[in-house]
Design a protein around this motif. Structure first.
Motif, PDB file in Angstrom:
ATOM      1  N   VAL A 486       0.827  -1.204   0.000  1.00 20.64           N
ATOM      2  CA  VAL A 486       0.000   0.000   0.000  1.00 20.64           C
ATOM      3  C   VAL A 486       0.866   1.260   0.000  1.00 20.64           C
ATOM      4  O   VAL A 486       0.480   2.288  -0.566  1.00 20.64           O
ATOM      5  CB  VAL A 486      -0.985   0.006   1.193  1.00 20.64           C
ATOM      6  CG1 VAL A 486      -1.944  -1.159   1.095  1.00 20.64           C
ATOM      7  CG2 VAL A 486      -0.248  -0.026   2.523  1.00 20.64           C
ATOM      8  N   LEU A 487       2.049   1.181   0.635  1.00 18.56           N
ATOM      9  CA  LEU A 487       2.933   2.348   0.601  1.00 18.56           C
ATOM     10  C   LEU A 487       3.458   2.603  -0.813  1.00 18.56           C
ATOM     11  O   LEU A 487       3.567   3.760  -1.241  1.00 18.56           O
ATOM     12  CB  LEU A 487       4.098   2.150   1.575  1.00 18.56           C
ATOM     13  CG  LEU A 487       3.743   2.173   3.075  1.00 18.56           C
ATOM     14  CD1 LEU A 487       4.994   1.950   3.915  1.00 18.56           C
ATOM     15  CD2 LEU A 487       3.073   3.481   3.464  1.00 18.56           C
ATOM     16  N   ARG A 488       3.785   1.532  -1.536  1.00 19.53           N
ATOM     17  CA  ARG A 488       4.249   1.713  -2.911  1.00 19.53           C
ATOM     18  C   ARG A 488       3.121   2.225  -3.800  1.00 19.53           C
ATOM     19  O   ARG A 488       3.340   3.122  -4.635  1.00 19.53           O
ATOM     20  CB  ARG A 488       4.803   0.397  -3.459  1.00 19.53           C
ATOM     21  CG  ARG A 488       6.113  -0.041  -2.830  1.00 19.53           C
ATOM     22  CD  ARG A 488       6.749  -1.154  -3.629  1.00 19.53           C
ATOM     23  NE  ARG A 488       5.917  -2.340  -3.674  1.00 19.53           N
ATOM     24  CZ  ARG A 488       5.995  -3.348  -2.809  1.00 19.53           C
ATOM     25  NH1 ARG A 488       6.879  -3.307  -1.801  1.00 19.53           N
ATOM     26  NH2 ARG A 488       5.220  -4.406  -2.933  1.00 19.53           N
ATOM     27  N   GLU A 663      10.435   4.836 -14.192  1.00 13.28           N
ATOM     28  CA  GLU A 663      11.503   3.896 -13.888  1.00 13.28           C
ATOM     29  C   GLU A 663      12.406   4.448 -12.785  1.00 13.28           C
ATOM     30  O   GLU A 663      12.846   3.709 -11.891  1.00 13.28           O
ATOM     31  CB  GLU A 663      12.313   3.599 -15.151  1.00 13.28           C
ATOM     32  CG  GLU A 663      11.561   2.770 -16.184  1.00 13.28           C
ATOM     33  CD  GLU A 663      12.415   2.460 -17.392  1.00 13.28           C
ATOM     34  OE1 GLU A 663      13.527   3.034 -17.502  1.00 13.28           O
ATOM     35  OE2 GLU A 663      11.994   1.640 -18.227  1.00 13.28           O
ATOM     36  N   ASP A 664      12.691   5.745 -12.843  1.00 11.15           N
ATOM     37  CA  ASP A 664      13.492   6.357 -11.780  1.00 11.15           C
ATOM     38  C   ASP A 664      12.775   6.257 -10.432  1.00 11.15           C
ATOM     39  O   ASP A 664      13.418   6.036  -9.392  1.00 11.15           O
ATOM     40  CB  ASP A 664      13.769   7.825 -12.111  1.00 11.15           C
ATOM     41  CG  ASP A 664      14.673   7.987 -13.330  1.00 11.15           C
ATOM     42  OD1 ASP A 664      15.402   7.029 -13.648  1.00 11.15           O
ATOM     43  OD2 ASP A 664      14.617   9.067 -13.963  1.00 11.15           O
ATOM     44  N   LEU A 665      11.460   6.440 -10.447  1.00 10.80           N
ATOM     45  CA  LEU A 665      10.678   6.340  -9.213  1.00 10.80           C
ATOM     46  C   LEU A 665      10.748   4.924  -8.646  1.00 10.80           C
ATOM     47  O   LEU A 665      10.896   4.739  -7.430  1.00 10.80           O
ATOM     48  CB  LEU A 665       9.217   6.737  -9.468  1.00 10.80           C
ATOM     49  CG  LEU A 665       8.265   6.594  -8.284  1.00 10.80           C
ATOM     50  CD1 LEU A 665       8.667   7.533  -7.149  1.00 10.80           C
ATOM     51  CD2 LEU A 665       6.817   6.878  -8.709  1.00 10.80           C
ATOM     52  N   VAL A 666      10.655   3.911  -9.523  1.00 12.23           N
ATOM     53  CA  VAL A 666      10.725   2.519  -9.064  1.00 12.23           C
ATOM     54  C   VAL A 666      12.077   2.241  -8.418  1.00 12.23           C
ATOM     55  O   VAL A 666      12.158   1.602  -7.356  1.00 12.23           O
ATOM     56  CB  VAL A 666      10.471   1.563 -10.244  1.00 12.23           C
ATOM     57  CG1 VAL A 666      10.729   0.108  -9.814  1.00 12.23           C
ATOM     58  CG2 VAL A 666       9.055   1.714 -10.757  1.00 12.23           C
ATOM     59  N   LYS A 667      13.153   2.740  -9.040  1.00 10.54           N
ATOM     60  CA  LYS A 667      14.481   2.544  -8.470  1.00 10.54           C
ATOM     61  C   LYS A 667      14.586   3.236  -7.107  1.00 10.54           C
ATOM     62  O   LYS A 667      15.182   2.699  -6.161  1.00 10.54           O
ATOM     63  CB  LYS A 667      15.536   3.096  -9.413  1.00 10.54           C
ATOM     64  CG  LYS A 667      15.648   2.330 -10.729  1.00 10.54           C
ATOM     65  CD  LYS A 667      16.656   2.991 -11.662  1.00 10.54           C
ATOM     66  CE  LYS A 667      16.704   2.269 -13.009  1.00 10.54           C
ATOM     67  NZ  LYS A 667      17.650   2.917 -13.949  1.00 10.54           N
ATOM     68  N   GLU A 668      14.020   4.425  -7.009  1.00 15.56           N
ATOM     69  CA  GLU A 668      14.054   5.162  -5.742  1.00 15.56           C
ATOM     70  C   GLU A 668      13.309   4.411  -4.653  1.00 15.56           C
ATOM     71  O   GLU A 668      13.791   4.292  -3.514  1.00 15.56           O
ATOM     72  CB  GLU A 668      13.445   6.545  -5.948  1.00 15.56           C
ATOM     73  CG  GLU A 668      13.428   7.416  -4.703  1.00 15.56           C
ATOM     74  CD  GLU A 668      12.721   8.734  -4.927  1.00 15.56           C
ATOM     75  OE1 GLU A 668      12.225   9.308  -3.938  1.00 15.56           O
ATOM     76  OE2 GLU A 668      12.645   9.191  -6.092  1.00 15.56           O
ATOM     77  N   LEU A 671      15.327   1.283  -3.682  1.00 15.55           N
ATOM     78  CA  LEU A 671      16.484   1.629  -2.867  1.00 15.55           C
ATOM     79  C   LEU A 671      16.069   1.985  -1.447  1.00 15.55           C
ATOM     80  O   LEU A 671      16.733   1.607  -0.477  1.00 15.55           O
ATOM     81  CB  LEU A 671      17.227   2.801  -3.514  1.00 15.55           C
ATOM     82  CG  LEU A 671      18.495   3.289  -2.786  1.00 15.55           C
ATOM     83  CD1 LEU A 671      19.535   2.164  -2.725  1.00 15.55           C
ATOM     84  CD2 LEU A 671      19.068   4.511  -3.486  1.00 15.55           C
ATOM     85  N   TYR A 672      14.943   2.681  -1.311  1.00 19.69           N
ATOM     86  CA  TYR A 672      14.441   3.051   0.021  1.00 19.69           C
ATOM     87  C   TYR A 672      14.097   1.809   0.838  1.00 19.69           C
ATOM     88  O   TYR A 672      14.428   1.716   2.019  1.00 19.69           O
ATOM     89  CB  TYR A 672      13.216   3.948  -0.126  1.00 19.69           C
ATOM     90  CG  TYR A 672      12.508   4.227   1.180  1.00 19.69           C
ATOM     91  CD1 TYR A 672      13.013   5.145   2.088  1.00 19.69           C
ATOM     92  CD2 TYR A 672      11.344   3.542   1.508  1.00 19.69           C
ATOM     93  CE1 TYR A 672      12.376   5.394   3.291  1.00 19.69           C
ATOM     94  CE2 TYR A 672      10.702   3.770   2.704  1.00 19.69           C
ATOM     95  CZ  TYR A 672      11.219   4.700   3.594  1.00 19.69           C
ATOM     96  OH  TYR A 672      10.581   4.933   4.775  1.00 19.69           O
ATOM     97  N   GLU A 673      13.453   0.838   0.185  1.00 17.40           N
ATOM     98  CA  GLU A 673      13.060  -0.371   0.910  1.00 17.40           C
ATOM     99  C   GLU A 673      14.279  -1.183   1.316  1.00 17.40           C
ATOM    100  O   GLU A 673      14.316  -1.784   2.395  1.00 17.40           O
ATOM    101  CB  GLU A 673      12.114  -1.204   0.046  1.00 17.40           C
ATOM    102  CG  GLU A 673      10.751  -0.557  -0.156  1.00 17.40           C
ATOM    103  CD  GLU A 673       9.811  -1.443  -0.964  1.00 17.40           C
ATOM    104  OE1 GLU A 673      10.288  -2.414  -1.567  1.00 17.40           O
ATOM    105  OE2 GLU A 673       8.603  -1.149  -0.964  1.00 17.40           O
ATOM    106  N   VAL A 674      15.305  -1.202   0.449  1.00 17.50           N
ATOM    107  CA  VAL A 674      16.521  -1.936   0.784  1.00 17.50           C
ATOM    108  C   VAL A 674      17.203  -1.304   1.990  1.00 17.50           C
ATOM    109  O   VAL A 674      17.629  -1.981   2.929  1.00 17.50           O
ATOM    110  CB  VAL A 674      17.474  -1.967  -0.433  1.00 17.50           C
ATOM    111  CG1 VAL A 674      18.854  -2.507  -0.018  1.00 17.50           C
ATOM    112  CG2 VAL A 674      16.883  -2.810  -1.540  1.00 17.50           C
ATOM    113  N   ARG A 675      17.297   0.048   1.991  1.00 18.36           N
ATOM    114  CA  ARG A 675      17.930   0.738   3.114  1.00 18.36           C
ATOM    115  C   ARG A 675      17.149   0.530   4.395  1.00 18.36           C
ATOM    116  O   ARG A 675      17.729   0.346   5.479  1.00 18.36           O
ATOM    117  CB  ARG A 675      18.040   2.222   2.799  1.00 18.36           C
ATOM    118  CG  ARG A 675      19.094   2.543   1.739  1.00 18.36           C
ATOM    119  CD  ARG A 675      19.092   4.031   1.425  1.00 18.36           C
ATOM    120  NE  ARG A 675      20.150   4.364   0.478  1.00 18.36           N
ATOM    121  CZ  ARG A 675      20.290   5.569  -0.068  1.00 18.36           C
ATOM    122  NH1 ARG A 675      19.442   6.552   0.258  1.00 18.36           N
ATOM    123  NH2 ARG A 675      21.272   5.799  -0.915  1.00 18.36           N
TER     124      ARG A 675
END
Length: 677
Positions: A486-488, A663-668, A671-675
């Motif tokens: 839901v956050l995504r 695509e840039d948003l998906v990468k962002e 990356l946020y979820e990984v961190r």
């Protein structure tokens, strides 16, 4: 009224004096000889308990003893001379009662005379007279003592301990005895008394009240009283046969009050006060009229006298008692308030405003009273909100928004207004407007737009917290991925809605609402069985129909939220209503093959069409029990092939045109979820 009539026509005195006297003489018809003892002592008792100074009262009491004296003279051969002496003692007490209040000396003298004649004559008759005098005077002394204690307790119960004036109870008792008589009601309010308490301390404030109370005690004479009406308000009630004498009385009183100087912490302070006056039949209505006159004094600069003139009251000032109570409470609460405040009646006519509103609006209180706030409006901006304001207030809720206004000199100012209905019991007495924040200058429009969006964002964050709490509980039931999903979806919805707003396909103000509302799109899955929801294999037809029910269940859940939060902020309600629409329509297809209602094209609500895209975007890009995540290229091809079939073609076109940014948003997000993990 009857008690007042009796006292005004001296009928009351007749009953308290002559009726008991007549009963005593009836008694003497059967029991001879006691009248010449009882009658003087009874007159003494009557004079002691009724302290009226009127000459009619003294004549009445003295007249009662004339028949007793004639009886003594006529029956001289039966009575010794002490009867005339006892009558003389009683007459002396009546005449000199004002100088010597205590009656015990009269009873004492009567017993001394009876004892002396008893010793001199030593006859059964004189001994009987002495015995009667002693017994009757003892009974009367005990009765008078008890009556005076009860009267003193009753008087103290009706007095204010700080000032020595009457309190409300005492005023009510006095008014019951004088109601209907022509008189005057004067309400005195000490101006800026709050600052005396705040600056000099409450002890100094009490000293001011005591000095004002002492002045009123000395100045107000019978028939009249001074009353501490409450706090720093004083009431004077007095009988006056003519209005001219009343005006002279008020003039002298105001002069005395205005010339009163107080010494506070070695500083000299001249007392300032506001006075409201009404003349007419004494009663509660007269006090209310004086209170209304006092309110007008406070609204027009304080420190002067205002008379209530019913003949000059115009229609707009003849308010009912509920509106008057609202108007008075508004003035008391906002007099020293730094926030601009405005009060209107039920027809939205201005009835009062505070000094802060005068400063920000550029108009005086007198210029705005009786007008409608629309006279302040600048342009057509305010007019578009009037129907919503009226509907919200009539439903008993507060409205919050930004309105544009113009000052008398032509400059523009705007403010965030909170308009609320004011209820007294079950009755709405009027409306209260408070300006939370004022905007002015060249950047008014930019600040207004940014602030309006900020208000929506603040509200949206509040609703997001509610939704996330619910979904966090759902995640604990077995779906740890739901919270991240839901956050995504919220991030994707906010991004796509902003792109649509740039192309003027939606209102920019709806972006934060759509973003927050999208969180609840799958809230109905709380009622779906876990084993079906997380089945690793493809669903059969019955299971597929079963899981489709989560859209209607979500609508029902959010409707219950709306019912429970019926009084919440208007923007917050828009978020929940939008969430309900999304929950029930984000699985509808553009070609009509979706569920639950099979809507087609533009019949599908715009929020549902938008979240249908963002929900599928995340579903395809995420790992699920029954599939692996798709690549960005595969997802792009899917939306290209389903444009106009499953999804709104215009929205998909915008998505594909901005695909690189997506695509840039998906990468962002990744990356946020990984961190975070």
């Amino acid at each position: 009224m009857r008690s007042s009539w009796l006292r005004r026509n001296h009928v009351y005195d007749f009953f308290t004096d002559w009726l008991p006297y007549g009963l005593i003489w009836i008694w003497l018809g059967w029991i001879d000889g006691v009248g010449n003892v009882v009658m003087p002592l009874y007159v003494t008792l009557s004079c002691a308990l009724h302290t009226s100074n009127r000459w009619t009262r003294k004549i009445s009491l003295l007249g009662m003893m004339i028949p007793a004296a004639l009886y003594v003279i006529h029956e001289r051969h039966f009575d010794p001379v002490e009867s005339e002496i006892l009558i003389g003692i009683a007459a002396g007490y009546v005449v000199f009662h004002n100088r010597i209040r205590a009656s015990y000396w009269a009873y004492g003298c009567a017993n001394i005379v009876a004892t002396g004649f008893c010793v001199l004559h030593m006859t059964p008759f004189t001994f009987g007279t002495f015995e009667q005098t002693f017994i009757v005077s003892t009974i009367f002394v005990l009765y008078e003592h008890d009556a005076l204690i009860r009267a003193r307790y009753k008087e103290e119960r009706g007095l204010d301990p700080l000032t020595g004036l009457y309190n409300r109870r005492g005023a009510e008792e006095w008014l019951n005895l004088h109601e209907g008589n022509l008189g005057i009601a004067i309400l005195v309010d000490l101006d800026d008394f709050k600052f005396i308490n705040d600056f000099f301390g409450h002890d100094a404030g009490d000293e001011v009240l005591r000095k004002v109370g002492g002045l009123l005690v000395r100045f107000v004479s019978s028939p009249g009283i001074g009353v501490r009406w409450g706090g720093d308000e004083f009431l004077i009630l007095a009988e006056h046969e003519t209005k001219q004498s009343a005006e002279q009385f008020v003039e002298k009183l105001f002069s005395k009050l205005s010339s009163l100087e107080l010494s506070l912490n070695e500083r000299r302070l001249r007392l300032r006060c506001s006075v409201g006056v009404a003349y007419g039949p004494l009663g509660d209505l007269l006090i209310t009229e004086a209170d209304r006159a006092l309110l007008r004094v406070k609204q027009s600069g304080k420190a002067h006298v205002e008379w209530y003139h019913s003949a000059n009251e115009n229609q707009r000032e003849q308010v009912d008692i509920n509106q008057y109570a609202f108007q008075k409470a508004f003035h008391q609460l906002t007099e020293f308030c730094s926030a601009p405040c405005l009060a209107t009646d039920l027809e939205f006519r201005i009835i009062d405003l505070n000094e802060a509103y005068e400063r920000v609006s550029g108009y005086t209180r007198n210029a705005l009273r009786g007008q409608k706030p629309s006279m302040l409006a600048f342009g057509d901006w305010n007019r578009r909100w009037y129907p919503e304001i009226q509907e919200t207030l009539q439903r008993g809720r507060s409205w919050t928004g930004i309105l544009h206004n113009q000052r008398e000199d032509g400059t523009i100012w705007s403010g965030e207004m909170v308009i609320s209905p004011v209820r007294i019991g079950e009755i709405t007495a009027g409306y209260w407007c408070m300006v939370r924040r004022v905007f002015s200058g060249d950047k008014v429009r930019t600040e207004l737009l940014n602030y309006e969006i900020q208000v929506d964002q603040d509200t949206a964050e509040y609703i997001e917290n509610i939704f996330l709490q619910v979904l966090a509980e759902v995640a604990e039931w077995g779906d740890p991925e739901l919270h991240a999903h839901v956050l995504r979806v919220r991030r994707y919805t906010n991004w796509l809605a902003a792109k649509l707003a740039e192309r003027k396909l939606i209102d920019p103000r709806d972006v934060p609402i759509l973003s927050s509302a999208s969180i609840a799109h799958d809230i109905g899955k709380v009622a779906i069985a876990r084993e079906i929801l997380f089945k690793p294999n493809a669903l059969d037809e019955i299971e597929h129909l079963y899981i489709q029910r989560h859209t209607e269940i979500g609508e029902q859940i959010l409707q219950s939220v709306l019912d429970k939060l019926d009084d919440m902020h208007v923007h917050a309600k828009r978020v929940v209503e939008c969430a309900k629409v999304i929950a029930g329509s984000h699985h509808e297809w553009w070609n009509g093959e979706g569920y639950p209602r099979g809507l087609r094209g533009n019949d599908i609500p715009l929020p549902g069409r938008l979240v249908a895209i963002t929900d599928v975007l995340d579903a395809l890009l995420s790992r699920r029990p029954y599939k692996e995540p798709w690549s960005l290229e595969e997802v792009q091809n899917y939306f290209e092939s389903h444009r106009g079939l499953q999804f709104d073609p215009k929205m998909v076109t915008v998505l594909l045109e901005e695909w690189a940014a997506f695509e840039d948003l998906v990468k962002e997000v990744t990356l946020y979820e990984v961190r975070k993990s």
